[in-house]
Scaffold this motif. Sequence first.
Motif, mmCIF file in Angstrom:
data_model
loop_
_atom_site.group_PDB
_atom_site.id
_atom_site.type_symbol
_atom_site.label_atom_id
_atom_site.label_comp_id
_atom_site.label_asym_id
_atom_site.label_seq_id
_atom_site.Cartn_x
_atom_site.Cartn_y
_atom_site.Cartn_z
ATOM 1 N N SER A 25 0.853 -1.181 0.000
ATOM 2 C CA SER A 25 0.000 0.000 0.000
ATOM 3 C C SER A 25 0.893 1.236 0.000
ATOM 4 O O SER A 25 2.089 1.152 0.226
ATOM 5 C CB SER A 25 -0.919 -0.002 1.221
ATOM 6 O OG SER A 25 -0.169 -0.098 2.400
ATOM 7 N N GLU B 190 -2.205 4.256 3.314
ATOM 8 C CA GLU B 190 -3.394 3.681 2.706
ATOM 9 C C GLU B 190 -3.594 2.286 3.281
ATOM 10 O O GLU B 190 -2.696 1.446 3.244
ATOM 11 C CB GLU B 190 -3.214 3.591 1.186
ATOM 12 C CG GLU B 190 -4.300 2.832 0.484
ATOM 13 C CD GLU B 190 -3.960 2.533 -0.961
ATOM 14 O OE1 GLU B 190 -4.886 2.257 -1.712
ATOM 15 O OE2 GLU B 190 -2.771 2.558 -1.324
ATOM 16 N N LYS B 191 -4.765 2.023 3.847
ATOM 17 C CA LYS B 191 -5.090 0.694 4.350
ATOM 18 C C LYS B 191 -5.897 -0.043 3.289
ATOM 19 O O LYS B 191 -7.080 0.198 3.108
ATOM 20 C CB LYS B 191 -5.891 0.777 5.651
ATOM 21 C CG LYS B 191 -5.089 1.199 6.842
ATOM 22 C CD LYS B 191 -5.929 1.101 8.095
ATOM 23 C CE LYS B 191 -5.110 1.455 9.305
ATOM 24 N NZ LYS B 191 -5.901 1.343 10.540
ATOM 25 N N ARG B 192 -5.227 -0.920 2.592
ATOM 26 C CA ARG B 192 -5.882 -1.683 1.537
ATOM 27 C C ARG B 192 -6.313 -3.031 2.109
ATOM 28 O O ARG B 192 -5.493 -3.836 2.541
ATOM 29 C CB ARG B 192 -4.915 -1.899 0.377
ATOM 30 C CG ARG B 192 -5.559 -2.581 -0.802
ATOM 31 C CD ARG B 192 -4.587 -2.775 -1.925
ATOM 32 N NE ARG B 192 -4.047 -1.481 -2.344
ATOM 33 C CZ ARG B 192 -2.988 -1.356 -3.127
ATOM 34 N NH1 ARG B 192 -2.350 -2.413 -3.548
ATOM 35 N NH2 ARG B 192 -2.572 -0.178 -3.479
ATOM 36 N N THR C 196 -7.457 -6.708 1.803
ATOM 37 C CA THR C 196 -7.364 -7.777 0.818
ATOM 38 C C THR C 196 -8.454 -8.807 0.994
ATOM 39 O O THR C 196 -8.598 -9.701 0.173
ATOM 40 C CB THR C 196 -5.987 -8.460 0.901
ATOM 41 O OG1 THR C 196 -5.795 -8.935 2.228
ATOM 42 C CG2 THR C 196 -4.879 -7.499 0.524
ATOM 43 N N SER D 191 4.703 -0.825 4.584
ATOM 44 C CA SER D 191 4.058 -1.027 3.299
ATOM 45 C C SER D 191 4.585 -2.348 2.744
ATOM 46 O O SER D 191 5.759 -2.651 2.864
ATOM 47 C CB SER D 191 4.402 0.119 2.348
ATOM 48 O OG SER D 191 3.843 -0.135 1.089
#
Length: 86
Positions: free
Chosen positions: A7, A23-25, A27, A51
């Motif tokens: 991220s 950014e917290k992506r 999944t 990251s």
Amino acid sequence: EAVKLGSTVVGIQTKQGSILAIEKRLTSILLEPSSMEKVLEVDTHIGAAMSGLIGDARTLVDHARIEAQNHRFTFDEPMGVEALTQ
């Protein structure tokens, strides 16, 4: 593959302080967003943002914490950022 899982992390330093934006992506829909820690404290004056693969980053942060603690115990002063990152 590992690069695709990463991220975005951006850091800005000003005269008044520093800002880290992560950014917290998610999944998986099973992940709770509040359970994802991407910013960790290494020492009282040093932080780290993660990251990519979280397990690898945690290993590096744990190693940095031990080095910072050893330096503080030995010399009775906080370790410099440049010395810790080498």
